[in-house]
Design a protein around this motif. Structure first.
Motif, mmCIF file in Angstrom:
data_model
loop_
_atom_site.group_PDB
_atom_site.id
_atom_site.type_symbol
_atom_site.label_atom_id
_atom_site.label_comp_id
_atom_site.label_asym_id
_atom_site.label_seq_id
_atom_site.Cartn_x
_atom_site.Cartn_y
_atom_site.Cartn_z
ATOM 1 N N MET A 31 0.848 -1.182 0.000
ATOM 2 C CA MET A 31 0.000 0.000 0.000
ATOM 3 C C MET A 31 0.888 1.239 0.000
ATOM 4 O O MET A 31 1.802 1.361 0.788
ATOM 5 C CB MET A 31 -0.904 -0.039 1.229
ATOM 6 N N ARG A 35 -12.221 2.035 -1.482
ATOM 7 C CA ARG A 35 -11.082 2.376 -2.345
ATOM 8 C C ARG A 35 -10.047 1.259 -2.305
ATOM 9 O O ARG A 35 -9.867 0.611 -1.283
ATOM 10 C CB ARG A 35 -10.436 3.669 -1.877
ATOM 11 N N ALA A 36 -9.332 1.094 -3.389
ATOM 12 C CA ALA A 36 -8.313 0.039 -3.451
ATOM 13 C C ALA A 36 -7.203 0.254 -2.429
ATOM 14 O O ALA A 36 -6.626 -0.706 -1.924
ATOM 15 C CB ALA A 36 -7.721 -0.033 -4.859
ATOM 16 N N ASP A 37 -6.903 1.518 -2.097
ATOM 17 C CA ASP A 37 -5.825 1.779 -1.142
ATOM 18 C C ASP A 37 -6.323 1.940 0.293
ATOM 19 O O ASP A 37 -5.577 2.344 1.168
ATOM 20 C CB ASP A 37 -4.988 2.984 -1.571
ATOM 21 N N ASP A 38 -7.578 1.603 0.549
ATOM 22 C CA ASP A 38 -8.099 1.603 1.921
ATOM 23 C C ASP A 38 -7.626 0.358 2.663
ATOM 24 O O ASP A 38 -7.300 -0.663 2.048
ATOM 25 C CB ASP A 38 -9.637 1.591 1.932
ATOM 26 N N ARG A 68 -13.979 -4.757 -0.379
ATOM 27 C CA ARG A 68 -13.284 -4.579 -1.665
ATOM 28 C C ARG A 68 -11.871 -4.065 -1.451
ATOM 29 O O ARG A 68 -11.225 -3.594 -2.377
ATOM 30 C CB ARG A 68 -14.078 -3.616 -2.535
ATOM 31 N N CYS A 69 -11.403 -4.131 -0.198
ATOM 32 C CA CYS A 69 -10.051 -3.679 0.138
ATOM 33 C C CYS A 69 -9.491 -4.660 1.170
ATOM 34 O O CYS A 69 -10.231 -5.496 1.693
ATOM 35 C CB CYS A 69 -10.088 -2.257 0.709
#
Length: 170
Positions: A1, A107-110, A139-140
């Motif tokens: 991340m 979010r993908a970076d959460d 989704r994360c």
């Protein structure tokens, strides 16, 4: 991340949840991320009852205000207020906890941080486990934080500590 992003943490205000809250702030510091602390709440009536006769706006506002107070109280109990070295956003969400957390951590970076541990049988029967729901639907990445050693040592008495405050006879 990568540096930045958000650490989304579910907050209940219970002693059992303090370990997850501390871990979320620690992860945010380590990653250079902000914290989105979420306290999900539901109207006291069951979901079906709410759909049939939704609460009037003043009652919903009261529920929202009470949830916001619990969320602020959790940070006061855990840190004496919001930590000054981490960006913290406090949010409340009307809905089941797992659903609300997976919707907000989108979010993908959460990084979604949830507490684990024994839950009382009745809530688990009707709602399932929040951590289990989040692990299945997020989704994360999800970080499931077990209770602290102190909570495990307290064992059965911890249920008393997580319950409503005891009232003293006058």
């Amino acid at each position: 991340m990568a540096q930045g992003g958000r650490v989304v943490v579910g907050v209940s205000g219970s002693l059992r949840n303090l370990t997850a809250l501390h871990r979320a702030v620690e992860e945010a510091r380590r990653r250079g991320a902000g914290v989105l602390a979420v306290l999900a709440w539901t109207p006291p009536a069951c979901e079906l009852g709410y759909r049939r006769a939704p609460w009037p706006p003043p009652l919903l506002q009261d529920g929202e205000k009470a949830a916001a107070g619990r969320l602020e109280r959790a940070f006061l109990d855990a840190f004496g207020g919001c930590p000054p070295d981490v960006r913290v956003c406090l949010a409340t969400a009307c809905g089941e906890t797992g659903w609300a957390l997976t919707r907000l951590a989108d979010r993908a970076d959460d990084l979604l941080v949830v507490g684990t541990g024994r839950q009382r049988r009745l809530p688990r029967l009707f709602h399932g486990g929040v951590a289990r729901y989040c692990l299945a639907h997020a989704r994360c990445p999800v970080l499931a934080v077990p209770p602290s050693e102190l909570m495990r040592d307290l064992g059965r008495s911890s249920r008393l500590l997580d319950g409503p405050p005891l009232r003293h006879a006058a």
